[in-house]
Design a protein around this motif. Structure first.
Motif, PDB file in Angstrom:
ATOM      1  N   VAL A 175      37.351  26.004  32.785  1.00  0.00           N
ATOM      2  CA  VAL A 175      37.757  24.663  33.215  1.00  0.00           C
ATOM      3  C   VAL A 175      36.972  24.310  34.489  1.00  0.00           C
ATOM      4  N   ASP A 176      36.511  23.046  34.557  1.00  0.00           N
ATOM      5  CA  ASP A 176      35.625  22.609  35.655  1.00  0.00           C
ATOM      6  C   ASP A 176      36.099  23.037  37.042  1.00  0.00           C
ATOM      7  N   GLY A 177      35.244  23.745  37.751  1.00  0.00           N
ATOM      8  CA  GLY A 177      35.507  24.107  39.141  1.00  0.00           C
ATOM      9  C   GLY A 177      36.385  25.328  39.334  1.00  0.00           C
ATOM     10  N   HIS A 178      37.027  25.838  38.264  1.00  0.00           N
ATOM     11  CA  HIS A 178      37.991  26.939  38.433  1.00  0.00           C
ATOM     12  C   HIS A 178      37.319  28.268  38.780  1.00  0.00           C
ATOM     13  N   ALA A 179      36.205  28.607  38.080  1.00  0.00           N
ATOM     14  CA  ALA A 179      35.507  29.852  38.396  1.00  0.00           C
ATOM     15  C   ALA A 179      34.971  29.802  39.824  1.00  0.00           C
ATOM     16  N   ALA A 180      34.444  28.623  40.217  1.00  0.00           N
ATOM     17  CA  ALA A 180      33.913  28.454  41.562  1.00  0.00           C
ATOM     18  C   ALA A 180      35.007  28.589  42.609  1.00  0.00           C
ATOM     19  N   ALA A 181      36.246  28.207  42.231  1.00  0.00           N
ATOM     20  CA  ALA A 181      37.378  28.322  43.154  1.00  0.00           C
ATOM     21  C   ALA A 181      37.925  29.755  43.224  1.00  0.00           C
ATOM     22  N   GLY A 182      37.336  30.657  42.417  1.00  0.00           N
ATOM     23  CA  GLY A 182      37.748  32.065  42.487  1.00  0.00           C
ATOM     24  C   GLY A 182      38.413  32.573  41.240  1.00  0.00           C
ATOM     25  N   MET A 183      38.464  31.746  40.180  1.00  0.00           N
ATOM     26  CA  MET A 183      39.167  32.176  38.967  1.00  0.00           C
ATOM     27  C   MET A 183      38.198  32.964  38.080  1.00  0.00           C
ATOM     28  N   LYS A 184      37.844  34.165  38.577  1.00  0.00           N
ATOM     29  CA  LYS A 184      36.931  35.034  37.854  1.00  0.00           C
ATOM     30  C   LYS A 184      37.091  36.476  38.353  1.00  0.00           C
ATOM     31  N   GLY A 185      36.591  37.401  37.552  1.00  0.00           N
ATOM     32  CA  GLY A 185      36.682  38.815  37.921  1.00  0.00           C
ATOM     33  C   GLY A 185      35.739  39.642  37.074  1.00  0.00           C
ATOM     34  N   THR A 186      35.787  40.950  37.271  1.00  0.00           N
ATOM     35  CA  THR A 186      34.868  41.858  36.569  1.00  0.00           C
ATOM     36  C   THR A 186      35.647  42.718  35.567  1.00  0.00           C
ATOM     37  N   LEU A 187      35.145  42.749  34.337  1.00  0.00           N
ATOM     38  CA  LEU A 187      35.683  43.647  33.313  1.00  0.00           C
ATOM     39  C   LEU A 187      34.711  44.805  33.140  1.00  0.00           C
ATOM     40  N   THR A 188      35.193  46.004  33.432  1.00  0.00           N
ATOM     41  CA  THR A 188      34.345  47.195  33.278  1.00  0.00           C
ATOM     42  C   THR A 188      34.709  47.900  31.986  1.00  0.00           C
ATOM     43  N   VAL A 189      33.698  48.065  31.111  1.00  0.00           N
ATOM     44  CA  VAL A 189      33.919  48.746  29.830  1.00  0.00           C
ATOM     45  C   VAL A 189      33.204  50.098  29.869  1.00  0.00           C
ATOM     46  N   LYS A 190      33.944  51.172  29.548  1.00  0.00           N
ATOM     47  CA  LYS A 190      33.358  52.526  29.601  1.00  0.00           C
ATOM     48  C   LYS A 190      33.376  53.163  28.219  1.00  0.00           C
TER      49      LYS A 190
END
Ligand SMILES: [Cu+2]
Length: 190
Positions: A175-190
């Motif tokens: 959604v517009d602007g949400h990732a830029a506002a911090g709505m993101k993270g890292t998925l680590t797959v092992k």
């Protein structure tokens, strides 16, 4: 309760009875005079009462210690059940793979975590959004390639399933602007 007291009284009672019998057999003027007879009766009554009391107290003590052991055993059994259930809830996935839980913050433009991890293979992200603001969850690979997005939802839940190789992925809201506002993270797959 000291068990030895019970045995001391019991043995004393038996020894006294044998002693009185021996005296009675040896001297013909037995039974003795009223005062001595009364004293002997009181003595025996006291010995029988003491032995019985100690026997009862001893039995009650044993019952108590048995209850205490059972009470001590039960909480540990309960803990084992709880931890087993927790393990099952975290790792169980109907068709294999890893199921991850992700939720949107009810009042802010944010997820409830910045980091997820999973085993390589089928990875399912169960996404819950309690807010009236619409959100989704999307995945991109380490070089920025699009992998997939869930439905965009508000006040509901959805999920995103992908076959993932080991590596680092970014999960984010499209959604517009949400990732830029911090709505993101890292998925680590092992
Ligand atoms: Cu969003």
């Amino acid at each position: 309760m000291d068990e030895t007291l019970f045995y001391v009284f019991g043995i004393a009672l038996v020894v006294s009875a044998i002693g009185i019998s021996a005296i009675g057999l040896r001297f013909e003027r037995f039974p003795p005079t009223g005062t001595v007879l009364a004293a002997i009766i009181v003595y025996f009554a006291g010995m029988v009462a003491a032995t019985t009391t100690f026997a009862v107290l001893n039995a009650r003590d044993q019952a108590h210690s048995r209850e205490a052991k059972e009470a001590a055993a039960q909480p540990s059994a309960g803990t084992t059940t709880t931890s087993a259930a927790t393990t099952t809830a975290t790792t169980a996935a109907p068709g294999g793979g890893t199921v991850l839980k992700l939720a949107a913050n009810p009042t802010q433009i944010a997820y409830d975590t910045k980091a997820l991890s999973a085993k390589a293979g089928k990875v399912t992200i169960d996404f819950t959004n309690p807010s009236t603001v619409t959100h989704d969850v999307c995945l991109t690979g380490s070089s920025g390639q699009q992998i997939g997005c869930s439905q965009t939802i508000s006040q509901g839940s959805t999920s995103l399933s992908q076959q993932l190789k080991s590596g680092k992925y970014t999960f984010f809201c499209s959604v517009d602007g949400h990732a830029a506002a911090g709505m993101k993270g890292t998925l680590t797959v092992k």
